[in-house]
Design a protein around this motif. Structure first.
Motif: not given
Length: 291
Positions: A87-103, A119-124
């Protein structure tokens, strides 16, 4: 017009994504997000190799110094056969309900990757840039489903898809700085049950969009916002595409089966498969991570 897509191999991914062609090795890399697998296909032999990871993987790009850089569920990682995923870093450590997608990497070797709410939250979600010095910055926020990325042949425009917005957004792109400006919509999809997913750009500057729920890949002129071509596939959940092959004239297309009903899976036995299409145009090279 292009020909008819052919199925490559017998893998049926739950959620195939992120195809990228590594020209120096003549291989295609792609991922199965929920199955935590990174695949490498040698089209010359037809052999698929796989790496099983410890978490969901949204995208993988080759690293110039060897191995890969990964956009995993919980941040950016490096991968080498000897060390595994680090692991290098997690810019969304404060958002455990998110995940990375395309890159995808730009021509300077920066890794751009976006996030979404599981969970499908808009704009998150957001779009991030991992620079070659391994520092990360947020470039776009208020993203619902971060997806396809691409650059114009002269690297002066960056394209980005937020699937929920049903459009392709363009930015003026400063390659030297990796900065975005002058946001505008260049392709707006008509209302329907499908969503724009992954994308790629060809050498003529036209963009190719995979349609989740639409069973197709479409080619558009981003300068005019006009539809040029449709490629129909025998699966409904088409996820992404990229050009590969020695001449970059073969379009590789990923798909999914994860959200299909049992009946739909029976009707679509190739769902989750990898497809290849010989085209009359050529694509742009994929770039490795430069750090």
């Amino acid at each position: 017009m292009a020909g008819v897509p052919e199925t490559i191999g017998d893998i049926r991914a739950d959620l195939g994504e992120g195809p990228t062609w590594e020209a120096s090795k003549r291989v295609l890399h792609w991922v199965d997000i929920p199955s935590r697998k990174l695949y490498t296909l040698d089209p010359g032999t037809g052999i698929h190799k796989q790496i099983l990871l410890n978490g969901m993987i949204g995208a993988a790009v080759p690293r110039r110094s060897g191995g890969f850089v990964l956009a995993m569920q919980d941040g950016f990682y490096t991968y080498e056969d000897t060390a595994g995923a680090v692991k290098l870093l997690d810019p969304e450590e404060h958002l455990p309900g998110n995940r990375f997608n395309d890159g995808k990497c730009d021509a300077a070797g920066r890794f751009w990757a976006g996030t979404l709410s599981m969970s499908g939250e808009k704009g998150a979600g957001s779009l991030y840039c991992l620079d070659t010095d391994l520092r990360v910055r947020k470039a776009v926020d208020q993203v619902s489903i971060a997806n396809g990325l691409g650059w114009s042949p002269d690297n002066k425009v960056m394209y980005f898809i937020d699937s929920a917005a049903r459009q392709v957004t363009a930015y003026d792109y400063d390659l030297a700085r990796g900065s975005l400006s002058n946001r505008r919509t260049v392709v707006a999809l008509p209302e329907g049950n499908d969503l724009p997913d992954g994308m790629t750009v060809d050498a003529e500057g036209m963009i190719w969009i995979a349609h989740w729920g639409g069973g197709q890949v479409t080619r558009w002129n981003p300068r005019e916002g006009t539809l040029l071509e449709r490629i129909t596939l025998p699966v409904s959940l088409v996820t992404s595409c990229t050009f590969g092959g020695d001449r970059l004239d073969e379009l590789y297309i990923t798909s999914a089966k994860a959200d299909l009903s049992d009946k739909e899976r029976e009707e679509q036995p190739l769902a989750g498969g990898l497809f290849r299409l010989k085209t009359r145009t050529t694509g742009l090279p994929a770039y490795p991570f430069g750090g």
